[in-house]
Enzyme design. Structure first.
Site, PDB file in Angstrom:
ATOM      1  N   LYS A 113       3.241 -15.093   1.631  1.00  0.00           N
ATOM      2  CA  LYS A 113       3.260 -15.919   0.421  1.00  0.00           C
ATOM      3  C   LYS A 113       4.719 -16.138   0.016  1.00  0.00           C
ATOM      4  CE  LYS A 113       0.318 -16.869  -2.295  1.00  0.00           C
ATOM      5  NZ  LYS A 113      -0.183 -18.239  -2.571  1.00  0.00           N
ATOM      6  N   ASP A 145      -5.220  -6.975   5.768  1.00  0.00           N
ATOM      7  CA  ASP A 145      -6.452  -6.267   5.419  1.00  0.00           C
ATOM      8  C   ASP A 145      -7.552  -7.293   5.148  1.00  0.00           C
ATOM      9  OD1 ASP A 145      -8.210  -4.345   4.651  1.00  0.00           O
ATOM     10  OD2 ASP A 145      -7.071  -3.611   2.933  1.00  0.00           O
ATOM     11  N   TYR A 168       0.826  -1.224   0.000  1.00  0.00           N
ATOM     12  CA  TYR A 168       0.000   0.000   0.000  1.00  0.00           C
ATOM     13  C   TYR A 168       0.857   1.270   0.000  1.00  0.00           C
ATOM     14  CZ  TYR A 168      -4.051  -2.960   1.059  1.00  0.00           C
ATOM     15  OH  TYR A 168      -5.043  -3.915   1.026  1.00  0.00           O
ATOM     16  N   ASP A 202      -3.008 -17.783   1.510  1.00  0.00           N
ATOM     17  CA  ASP A 202      -4.205 -18.387   0.902  1.00  0.00           C
ATOM     18  C   ASP A 202      -4.714 -19.537   1.765  1.00  0.00           C
ATOM     19  OD1 ASP A 202      -1.825 -19.630   0.201  1.00  0.00           O
ATOM     20  OD2 ASP A 202      -2.512 -20.294  -1.757  1.00  0.00           O
ATOM     21  N   ASP A 205     -10.608  -8.782   7.972  1.00  0.00           N
ATOM     22  CA  ASP A 205     -12.032  -8.633   7.650  1.00  0.00           C
ATOM     23  C   ASP A 205     -12.728  -9.995   7.648  1.00  0.00           C
ATOM     24  OD1 ASP A 205     -12.022  -5.931   7.470  1.00  0.00           O
ATOM     25  OD2 ASP A 205     -12.787  -5.819   5.423  1.00  0.00           O
TER      26      ASP A 205
END
Ligand code: NAD
Length: 370
Positions: free
Chosen positions: A193, A250, A142, A226, A254
């Site tokens: 990852k 993020d 980001y 994942d 959520d």
């Protein structure tokens, strides 16, 4: 003992309503437990734009940097949707996070027994769930450069973002996760990852190095992001603390919050570095927004705001037993069947913001006396 300083930023929409109620909770601690707070209030978001032409003034920013903890409710609303990006209510929030250097975002996902049925998952999967996601908040893709959209000679366009982490950024957020785990279930799962991204591989190597050097007493595991997304809905109770980067955090935070089924219940904390006196910059806020659809009608659930203050008691003021009083009172009141509209269930009693707050305050008396 000097007074503990708090800056309250009610913001917009339901923000002032839920902040008014948490103010009563803060007063309760002073009246009933002799804990003094030096309280200031300020404007952030749309209300600050209306008053000063900016979503956060330099003066309020300076106050936020000076106090022990900032308690923010919510910002935003349709009235300010068409402003330029730097004037929008959210820009005030982003400035606070940036200038306070809040690099660790803590999002607990706890399922209260009384609300097990509010989750979309089977009761067995979520009953007793109590996990914490620690998301890196100031680095990664980001913020990394180069970034942007460019025109290519062949007439196409290219969008670029850069995922980048340095050792110290990984260590400081991992340290928060390990310290937290020691006060909870003593387990950290680090997620990245690393199979396809060098930044993820570095993340894993650095978490392992820090663990080896300082936190061998904490159980450490690793999971690709994942796989973590799948495990969070398959068997979320296997986790205690999950630490992950800005992007995966993020998404995973959520996802984890929705295991609990109710946005009006979810608190968060964002922590910065520890200074020479052992104090951390810290901002506490509910996960929910300003809920313009119900604002001003005494309908909002104040519990996310209350639990955010409980996190402040725990993490900024080290008042663990006091935080327990508030959290236990919330749980007991839910067990009696009182519900605000967002968590209403058949057979329960629907109450307003203020009645829910009254009930929790009364219950705090009982819990403290027990
Ligand atoms: P929202 O969280 O405000 O509302 C989503 C839904 O949940 C609405 O139906 C709302 O009524 C309900 N809800 C939220 N909090 C509740 C509570 N405490 N009690 C009962 N019901 C509650 O999200 P949104 O509708 O996407 O956004 C509304 C505004 O809030 C927008 O301007 C958005 O930019 C802003 N926002 C701010 C923050 C923040 O301040 N951190 C976070 C998210 C959204």
């Amino acid at each position: 003992m000097s007074k503990r300083s708090l800056l309250l930023l009610p913001g917009d929409g339901i923000g002032p309503e839920v902040m008014r109620q948490v103010r009563r909770v803060i007063d309760w601690y002073t009246r009933k437990r002799g804990i003094e707070f030096a309280i200031e209030e300020g404007l952030v978001g749309g209300c600050s734009y209306d008053a000063h032409g900016t979503p956060l003034t330099d003066e309020t920013m300076a106050r936020a940097l000076a106090v022990d903890a900032v308690l923010l409710a919510a910002v935003g609303g349709p009235k300010w949707d068409n402003l330029g990006f730097d004037k929008r209510p959210e820009a005030g929030l982003l400035r606070l996070r940036k200038e306070m250097e809040l690099f660790a975002n803590l999002r607990p996902a706890k399922v209260f027994d009384a609300l097990v049925d509010a989750s979309t998952l089977k009761p067995d999967v979520v009953r007793g769930l109590d996990i914490m996601i620690v998301r890196e908040l100031t680095g990664g893709v980001y913020f990394g450069t180069p970034r942007g959209i460019t025109d290519l000679p062949n007439g196409e366009r290219r969008g670029v973002n850069t995922q980048v982490y340095d050792t110290h950024e990984i260590h400081r957020v991992a340290r928060v996760a390990f310290e937290l785990a020691r006060k909870r279930g003593n387990k950290v799962c680090s997620s990245e990852k690393g199979n396809v991204m060098e930044s993820g591989l570095l993340w894993r190597q650095e978490v392992i190095a820090l663990h080896k050097a300082e936190y061998q007493d904490v159980e450490l595991s690793h999971m690709l992001a994942d796989a973590a997304a799948m495990q969070l809905v398959r068997n979320p109770k296997q986790f205690d603390v999950i630490v992950t980067d800005n992007l995966f955090g993020d998404i995973l935070s959520d996802e984890a919050s929705m295991l609990t089924g109710s946005i009006g219940m979810l608190p968060s904390a964002s922590l910065g570095a520890t200074d020479a006196n052992g104090k951390r910059k810290a901002l506490y806020e509910p996960v929910h927004g300003s809920a313009p659809d119900i604002a001003g009608r005494d309908l909002a659930n104040p519990i996310a705001m209350f639990l955010s203050f409980a996190m402040a008691l725990r993490w900024s003021f080290d008042l663990q037993a006091e935080a327990d009083i508030l959290e236990n009172a919330v749980e007991n009141v839910l067990n009696t069947g009182l519900r605000t509209g967002d968590i209403m269930q058949p057979g329960m009693a629907k109450v307003s913001t203020s009645v829910m707050a009254d009930s929790i305050l009364r219950e705090m008396d009982k819990v403290a006396a027990a």
